[in-house]
Write a protein that holds these residues in place. Structure first.
Motif, PDB file in Angstrom:
ATOM      1  N   GLU A  36       0.862  -1.193   0.000  1.00  0.00           N
ATOM      2  CA  GLU A  36       0.000   0.000   0.000  1.00  0.00           C
ATOM      3  C   GLU A  36       0.890   1.233   0.000  1.00  0.00           C
ATOM      4  N   GLU A  37       1.270   1.674  -1.166  1.00  0.00           N
ATOM      5  CA  GLU A  37       2.179   2.817  -1.271  1.00  0.00           C
ATOM      6  C   GLU A  37       1.517   4.073  -0.713  1.00  0.00           C
ATOM      7  N   GLY A  38       2.324   4.878  -0.052  1.00  0.00           N
ATOM      8  CA  GLY A  38       1.825   6.129   0.509  1.00  0.00           C
ATOM      9  C   GLY A  38       1.370   6.014   1.955  1.00  0.00           C
ATOM     10  N   VAL A  39       1.379   4.825   2.522  1.00  0.00           N
ATOM     11  CA  VAL A  39       1.001   4.649   3.922  1.00  0.00           C
ATOM     12  C   VAL A  39       2.220   4.947   4.789  1.00  0.00           C
ATOM     13  N   LYS A  40       2.055   5.781   5.787  1.00  0.00           N
ATOM     14  CA  LYS A  40       3.139   6.118   6.707  1.00  0.00           C
ATOM     15  C   LYS A  40       3.401   4.942   7.641  1.00  0.00           C
ATOM     16  N   TRP A  41       4.601   4.882   8.195  1.00  0.00           N
ATOM     17  CA  TRP A  41       4.983   3.757   9.046  1.00  0.00           C
ATOM     18  C   TRP A  41       4.104   3.661  10.286  1.00  0.00           C
ATOM     19  N   TYR A  42       3.724   4.796  10.857  1.00  0.00           N
ATOM     20  CA  TYR A  42       2.914   4.766  12.077  1.00  0.00           C
ATOM     21  C   TYR A  42       1.481   4.314  11.788  1.00  0.00           C
ATOM     22  N   ASP A  43       0.962   4.630  10.609  1.00  0.00           N
ATOM     23  CA  ASP A  43      -0.364   4.123  10.231  1.00  0.00           C
ATOM     24  C   ASP A  43      -0.310   2.613   9.972  1.00  0.00           C
ATOM     25  N   ALA A  44       0.759   2.168   9.311  1.00  0.00           N
ATOM     26  CA  ALA A  44       0.925   0.739   9.051  1.00  0.00           C
ATOM     27  C   ALA A  44       1.105  -0.017  10.368  1.00  0.00           C
ATOM     28  N   ALA A  45       1.874   0.554  11.300  1.00  0.00           N
ATOM     29  CA  ALA A  45       2.085  -0.099  12.594  1.00  0.00           C
ATOM     30  C   ALA A  45       0.776  -0.216  13.360  1.00  0.00           C
ATOM     31  N   LEU A  46      -0.021   0.838  13.353  1.00  0.00           N
ATOM     32  CA  LEU A  46      -1.315   0.802  14.031  1.00  0.00           C
ATOM     33  C   LEU A  46      -2.230  -0.240  13.395  1.00  0.00           C
ATOM     34  N   ASN A  47      -2.289  -0.246  12.082  1.00  0.00           N
ATOM     35  CA  ASN A  47      -3.145  -1.200  11.372  1.00  0.00           C
ATOM     36  C   ASN A  47      -2.736  -2.648  11.660  1.00  0.00           C
ATOM     37  N   MET A  48      -1.439  -2.939  11.591  1.00  0.00           N
ATOM     38  CA  MET A  48      -0.969  -4.301  11.809  1.00  0.00           C
ATOM     39  C   MET A  48      -1.150  -4.724  13.271  1.00  0.00           C
ATOM     40  N   ALA A  49      -0.926  -3.817  14.197  1.00  0.00           N
ATOM     41  CA  ALA A  49      -1.122  -4.145  15.613  1.00  0.00           C
ATOM     42  C   ALA A  49      -2.592  -4.405  15.915  1.00  0.00           C
ATOM     43  N   MET A  50      -3.476  -3.646  15.304  1.00  0.00           N
ATOM     44  CA  MET A  50      -4.907  -3.856  15.531  1.00  0.00           C
ATOM     45  C   MET A  50      -5.371  -5.185  14.930  1.00  0.00           C
ATOM     46  N   ILE A  51      -4.842  -5.551  13.781  1.00  0.00           N
ATOM     47  CA  ILE A  51      -5.192  -6.846  13.188  1.00  0.00           C
ATOM     48  C   ILE A  51      -4.632  -7.969  14.044  1.00  0.00           C
ATOM     49  N   ALA A  52      -3.381  -7.825  14.507  1.00  0.00           N
ATOM     50  CA  ALA A  52      -2.767  -8.863  15.333  1.00  0.00           C
ATOM     51  C   ALA A  52      -3.512  -9.043  16.653  1.00  0.00           C
ATOM     52  N   SER A  53      -4.084  -7.976  17.180  1.00  0.00           N
ATOM     53  CA  SER A  53      -4.817  -8.076  18.449  1.00  0.00           C
ATOM     54  C   SER A  53      -6.224  -8.630  18.260  1.00  0.00           C
ATOM     55  N   GLY A  54      -6.680  -8.723  17.022  1.00  0.00           N
ATOM     56  CA  GLY A  54      -8.002  -9.272  16.746  1.00  0.00           C
ATOM     57  C   GLY A  54      -9.092  -8.224  16.628  1.00  0.00           C
ATOM     58  N   ILE A  55      -8.744  -6.976  16.775  1.00  0.00           N
ATOM     59  CA  ILE A  55      -9.740  -5.903  16.686  1.00  0.00           C
ATOM     60  C   ILE A  55     -10.098  -5.618  15.227  1.00  0.00           C
ATOM     61  N   GLY A  56      -9.118  -5.626  14.373  1.00  0.00           N
ATOM     62  CA  GLY A  56      -9.358  -5.373  12.962  1.00  0.00           C
ATOM     63  C   GLY A  56      -8.653  -4.120  12.507  1.00  0.00           C
ATOM     64  N   PRO A  57      -8.614  -3.893  11.201  1.00  0.00           N
ATOM     65  CA  PRO A  57      -7.879  -2.739  10.678  1.00  0.00           C
ATOM     66  C   PRO A  57      -8.558  -1.423  11.031  1.00  0.00           C
ATOM     67  N   THR A  58      -7.736  -0.396  11.224  1.00  0.00           N
ATOM     68  CA  THR A  58      -8.267   0.937  11.501  1.00  0.00           C
ATOM     69  C   THR A  58      -8.565   1.677  10.208  1.00  0.00           C
ATOM     70  N   MET A  59      -7.807   1.353   9.148  1.00  0.00           N
ATOM     71  CA  MET A  59      -8.077   1.949   7.841  1.00  0.00           C
ATOM     72  C   MET A  59      -8.010   0.843   6.801  1.00  0.00           C
ATOM     73  N   LEU A  60      -8.982   0.828   5.950  1.00  0.00           N
ATOM     74  CA  LEU A  60      -9.045  -0.216   4.931  1.00  0.00           C
ATOM     75  C   LEU A  60      -8.092   0.097   3.788  1.00  0.00           C
ATOM     76  N   PRO A  61      -7.477  -0.942   3.219  1.00  0.00           N
ATOM     77  CA  PRO A  61      -6.567  -0.724   2.099  1.00  0.00           C
ATOM     78  C   PRO A  61      -7.316  -0.286   0.849  1.00  0.00           C
ATOM     79  N   VAL A  62      -6.588   0.391  -0.018  1.00  0.00           N
ATOM     80  CA  VAL A  62      -7.170   0.892  -1.260  1.00  0.00           C
ATOM     81  C   VAL A  62      -7.024  -0.126  -2.380  1.00  0.00           C
ATOM     82  N   THR A  63      -5.892  -0.801  -2.434  1.00  0.00           N
ATOM     83  CA  THR A  63      -5.619  -1.720  -3.534  1.00  0.00           C
ATOM     84  C   THR A  63      -6.107  -3.134  -3.215  1.00  0.00           C
ATOM     85  N   VAL A  64      -6.282  -3.907  -4.273  1.00  0.00           N
ATOM     86  CA  VAL A  64      -6.670  -5.313  -4.115  1.00  0.00           C
ATOM     87  C   VAL A  64      -5.541  -6.073  -3.416  1.00  0.00           C
ATOM     88  N   GLU A  65      -4.300  -5.762  -3.781  1.00  0.00           N
ATOM     89  CA  GLU A  65      -3.162  -6.429  -3.162  1.00  0.00           C
ATOM     90  C   GLU A  65      -3.129  -6.174  -1.656  1.00  0.00           C
TER      91      GLU A  65
END
Length: 124
Positions: free
Chosen positions: A45-74
């Motif tokens: 997901e080009e253009g995502v800042k490291w802190y947004d990616a860290a928050l998103n991945m930590a939320m998924i790892a904790s089972g809560i889910g992503p905070t922001m949905l990805p734009v691309t299919v990949e």
């Protein structure tokens, strides 16, 4: 790393060291998994800042889910695969942390069984 059935139970101090090693390995595995997922998400997901990616991945790892949905299919596929991966990691980490405790409990039971078998032979 673990004592065999013929050996006695390790001391409490050695058990604490063993548990500490397992906890460090668990945290290292979690940290490497999280860092790889952050870098992978930022790459896909080009253009995502490291802190947004860290928050998103930590939320998924904790089972809560992503905070922001990805734009691309990949990115969507990556999040789906990462969600499945975190489920497997959770079970692996749980096993890594429970192994020394369960081994110690079972080892004590086996020593009790061996002691009872010896008493039965002496009485007969």
């Amino acid at each position: 790393m673990y004592e065999s059935r013929s050996e006695g139970v390790i001391t409490r101090g050695r058990f604490v060291v063993r548990m500490f090693i397992h906890v460090v390995l668990a945290f290292a595995f979690i940290l490497v998994s999280l860092l790889c997922s952050i870098l992978g998400y930022m790459w896909i997901e080009e253009g995502v800042k490291w802190y947004d990616a860290a928050l998103n991945m930590a939320m998924i790892a904790s089972g809560i889910g992503p905070t922001m949905l990805p734009v691309t299919v990949e990115g969507k596929v990556f999040l789906a695969l990462y969600g499945a991966y975190t489920s497997v990691v959770f079970v692996a980490i749980l096993g890594l942390l429970m192994a020394p405790i369960l081994h110690r409990i079972l080892h004590v039971f086996h020593l009790d069984d061996d002691a009872n078998e010896g008493n039965d032979e002496n009485q007969g």
